[in-house]
Structures are given as C-alpha cells and as structure tokens.
Design a protein around this motif. Structure first.
Motif, PDB file in Angstrom:
ATOM      1  N   SER A  68       0.844  -1.246  -0.148  1.00  0.00           N
ATOM      2  CA  SER A  68       0.060   0.095  -0.068  1.00  0.00           C
ATOM      3  C   SER A  68       0.822   1.242  -0.045  1.00  0.00           C
ATOM      4  O   SER A  68       1.689   1.564   0.827  1.00  0.00           O
ATOM      5  N   ARG A  96       0.699   5.872  -0.238  1.00  0.00           N
ATOM      6  CA  ARG A  96      -0.331   6.507   0.226  1.00  0.00           C
ATOM      7  C   ARG A  96       0.391   7.970  -0.375  1.00  0.00           C
ATOM      8  O   ARG A  96      -0.038   9.038   0.339  1.00  0.00           O
ATOM      9  N   GLN A 116      -9.212  11.008   4.601  1.00  0.00           N
ATOM     10  CA  GLN A 116      -7.732  10.870   4.474  1.00  0.00           C
ATOM     11  C   GLN A 116      -7.293  11.732   3.271  1.00  0.00           C
ATOM     12  O   GLN A 116      -7.283  11.315   2.123  1.00  0.00           O
ATOM     13  N   VAL A 161      -3.527   2.099  -2.921  1.00  0.00           N
ATOM     14  CA  VAL A 161      -3.806   1.456  -1.549  1.00  0.00           C
ATOM     15  C   VAL A 161      -5.427   1.012  -1.686  1.00  0.00           C
ATOM     16  O   VAL A 161      -6.243   1.959  -2.089  1.00  0.00           O
ATOM     17  N   SER A 168     -12.479   3.270   3.469  1.00  0.00           N
ATOM     18  CA  SER A 168     -12.996   4.719   3.912  1.00  0.00           C
ATOM     19  C   SER A 168     -13.144   5.749   2.847  1.00  0.00           C
ATOM     20  O   SER A 168     -12.332   5.839   1.892  1.00  0.00           O
ATOM     21  N   LEU A 186     -15.191  -0.295  -1.823  1.00  0.00           N
ATOM     22  CA  LEU A 186     -13.943   0.077  -1.732  1.00  0.00           C
ATOM     23  C   LEU A 186     -13.529   1.064  -2.650  1.00  0.00           C
ATOM     24  O   LEU A 186     -14.540   1.522  -3.522  1.00  0.00           O
TER      25      LEU A 186
HETATM   26  C1  LIG Z   1     -10.877  -3.939   3.112  1.00  0.00           C
HETATM   27  C2  LIG Z   1      -9.668  -2.969   3.214  1.00  0.00           C
HETATM   28  C3  LIG Z   1      -9.869  -1.632   3.714  1.00  0.00           C
HETATM   29  C4  LIG Z   1      -8.901  -0.709   3.879  1.00  0.00           C
HETATM   30  N1  LIG Z   1      -9.152   0.560   4.261  1.00  0.00           N
HETATM   31  C5  LIG Z   1      -8.154   1.359   4.150  1.00  0.00           C
HETATM   32  C6  LIG Z   1      -8.701   2.871   4.266  1.00  0.00           C
HETATM   33  O1  LIG Z   1      -9.659   3.306   4.554  1.00  0.00           O
HETATM   34  N2  LIG Z   1      -7.506   3.615   4.540  1.00  0.00           N
HETATM   35  C7  LIG Z   1      -6.206   3.130   4.167  1.00  0.00           C
HETATM   36  O2  LIG Z   1      -5.356   4.172   4.530  1.00  0.00           O
HETATM   37  N3  LIG Z   1      -5.836   1.874   4.046  1.00  0.00           N
HETATM   38  C8  LIG Z   1      -6.942   1.189   4.195  1.00  0.00           C
HETATM   39  N4  LIG Z   1      -6.489  -0.264   3.970  1.00  0.00           N
HETATM   40  C9  LIG Z   1      -5.242  -0.730   3.588  1.00  0.00           C
HETATM   41  C10 LIG Z   1      -4.642  -1.536   4.684  1.00  0.00           C
HETATM   42  O3  LIG Z   1      -4.234  -0.461   5.555  1.00  0.00           O
HETATM   43  C11 LIG Z   1      -3.105  -2.086   4.190  1.00  0.00           C
HETATM   44  O4  LIG Z   1      -3.518  -3.020   3.371  1.00  0.00           O
HETATM   45  C12 LIG Z   1      -2.509  -2.680   5.457  1.00  0.00           C
HETATM   46  O5  LIG Z   1      -1.918  -1.894   6.451  1.00  0.00           O
HETATM   47  C13 LIG Z   1      -1.469  -3.759   5.089  1.00  0.00           C
HETATM   48  O6  LIG Z   1      -0.399  -3.055   4.282  1.00  0.00           O
HETATM   49  P1  LIG Z   1       0.223  -3.494   2.809  1.00  0.00           P
HETATM   50  O7  LIG Z   1      -1.210  -3.260   1.972  1.00  0.00           O
HETATM   51  O8  LIG Z   1       1.065  -2.722   2.400  1.00  0.00           O
HETATM   52  O9  LIG Z   1       0.420  -4.976   3.178  1.00  0.00           O
HETATM   53  C14 LIG Z   1      -7.603  -1.265   3.600  1.00  0.00           C
HETATM   54  C15 LIG Z   1      -7.162  -2.548   3.410  1.00  0.00           C
HETATM   55  C16 LIG Z   1      -8.378  -3.389   3.200  1.00  0.00           C
HETATM   56  C17 LIG Z   1      -7.875  -4.660   2.763  1.00  0.00           C
END
Ligand SMILES: Cc1cc2nc3c(=O)[nH]c(=O)nc-3n(C[C@H](O)[C@H](O)[C@H](O)COP(=O)(O)O)c2cc1C
Length: 209
Positions: free
Chosen positions: A46, A48, A125, A177, A181, A201
């Motif tokens: 992810s 940002r 965000q 990402v 939200s 999403l």
């Molecule tokens: C269903 C779902 C909802 C998420 N919602 C948010 C979000 O609203 N805001 C955000 O910054 N990251 C969001 N994320 C990202 C997660 O925080 C992120 O995948 C997690 O911290 C793991 O990090 P990585 O994707 O780098 O492995 C979401 C991930 C998923 C799967």
C-alpha cells in the motif's frame, strides 16, 4: 425565426441529455503487464503518496481491463471472478474532469458527473485526493437477481476487483492502496446510486512520488 429558435433549443436539450463517452485505447497487457506473478506479489504494497503526473490513457486502459475488463469475449466473462457470475462491480473513475463509469463491454468511460469527486473519495484521508485517479468500486446487489442478496457477496466481489487493481498497479509501476473509508453520503448522491448500489472500496491511483 420562431421555428429556428425552437429547433436550436431542441438541439441543445438533446445534446445536454446525450451521454459523453470516452473510448479507451485497447489494453496492452502483453507489453505493460510483463512482471512475473512472483515479482508482483513480492512487490505489492500500500502506498499513500502520489506524484501529480497524469496517468496516460494506455496505462489507464490496461489498469481498468485488469480490474474487471472482459478477458473471454466469447461469453463476456471478466478478469475478476464474481458470485454466480453476477459481474456486480462497477468501477467509477474519479478524476479532475469528473467521474466516469467504466463500461467493460465496449471498454469505454461514460461521464456520470463533471464534478471532481476525489475529495469525497478521500473523506478524512486527504492524501487520496492527491491521486490523479481514484477508482471507486460499487456493487449492484440488484444484479444477483435474488430476493435478498447478501451484502457479503458484493463485498467479496469488490475485494477481487480491488486486488486485481493492486496487482496491476504493481506491475504497471503505479502506486495504490485499497480503502474502505470514503464519504459515502456525498458519493451516493453525486453518482446517483440507488439503494441496491453499495459503495464498497476505493483505490486512489497515481505514479509514486
Ligand atoms: C478492506 C480494506 C480496507 C482498507 N481501508 C483502508 C483505508 O480506509 N485507508 C487506508 O489508508 N488503508 C486502508 N486499507 C489498507 C490497509 O491498511 C493495508 O492493506 C494494510 O495496512 C497492510 O499494508 P500493505 O497493503 O502494504 O500490505 C484497507 C485494506 C483493506 C483490505
């Protein structure tokens, strides 16, 4: 003269109702999605932060195809699996020039509103509004053709499309990402969604900073 004015008024009204459509170039998976699956999984993460560089049409086309484009033209099935092949997920492409609905059948974008909805996608965000493109995934529960379809089916189908987006972004060198939200009230209204079309999403997408 009266008839000319009437004719012009009619022409303007028709033009106002006509949908603005942007055809996308054919996706180029062979050239742009060459990263191996192993490498793609290794690198997916992810992100940002986004540069303000625009995403070119060829890259966007390939990304949308990867998300839920048609990969079997013979029967119209798509890259993402969906429960009972309902193909319930619609991807809205939110950019500075408005929000566009991706139509996999003719691989085009249809203008839904000229409003820039990225701040509504971002919600609390703010970083998400900095992305040149925000992809918003909506499940149309009406497409399950069941009396009371479970919301979970739509949520799972959105998860597959979002993961396709995450993996395609990695292979294309884009940052994204998955996010749950967003300002759902503002988006429901601006996109004209009905009670069966549920915001699931979103994926802000841009080149890494
Ligand atoms: C269903 C779902 C909802 C998420 N919602 C948010 C979000 O609203 N805001 C955000 O910054 N990251 C969001 N994320 C990202 C997660 O925080 C992120 O995948 C997690 O911290 C793991 O990090 P990585 O994707 O780098 O492995 C979401 C991930 C998923 C799967």
């Amino acid at each position: 003269m009266k008839y000319i004015i009437l004719f012009l008024a009619l022409l303007m009204a028709v033009a106002g109702f006509a949908q603005k459509v942007e055809s996308l170039p054919a996706p180029n998976a062979k050239k742009l999605l060459k990263m191996s699956l192993g490498q793609t999984l290794q690198q997916r993460r992810s992100v940002r932060e986004f540069s303000d560089k625009a995403i070119d049409r060829q890259t966007l086309s390939t990304l949308l195809w990867a998300a839920c484009g048609i990969n079997r033209p013979a029967d119209g099935r798509i890259t993402a699996p969906s429960a009972i092949n309902a193909q319930d997920i619609t991807v809205y492409v939110c950019r500075a020039d408005g929000a566009w609905r991706y139509e996999p059948k003719d691989h085009s974008l249809v203008l839904v509103t000229a409003q820039d909805l990225r701040p509504a996608v971002a919600g609390r965000q703010a970083f998400a509004a900095e992305a040149p493109v925000c992809l918003v995934l909506v499940s149309d529960l009406g497409k399950f053709r069941m009396p009371n379809p479970h919301m979970e089916l739509g949520a799972m189908d959105a998860g597959y499309v979002s993961e396709n987006i995450c993996l395609a972004c990695t292979a294309l060198g884009l940052a994204t990402v998955p996010r749950a939200s967003m300002d759902k009230n503002a988006l429901t209204e601006a996109l004209g969604l009905n009670e069966k079309q549920i915001l699931m999403l979103n994926n802000p997408v841009g080149w890494p900073k």
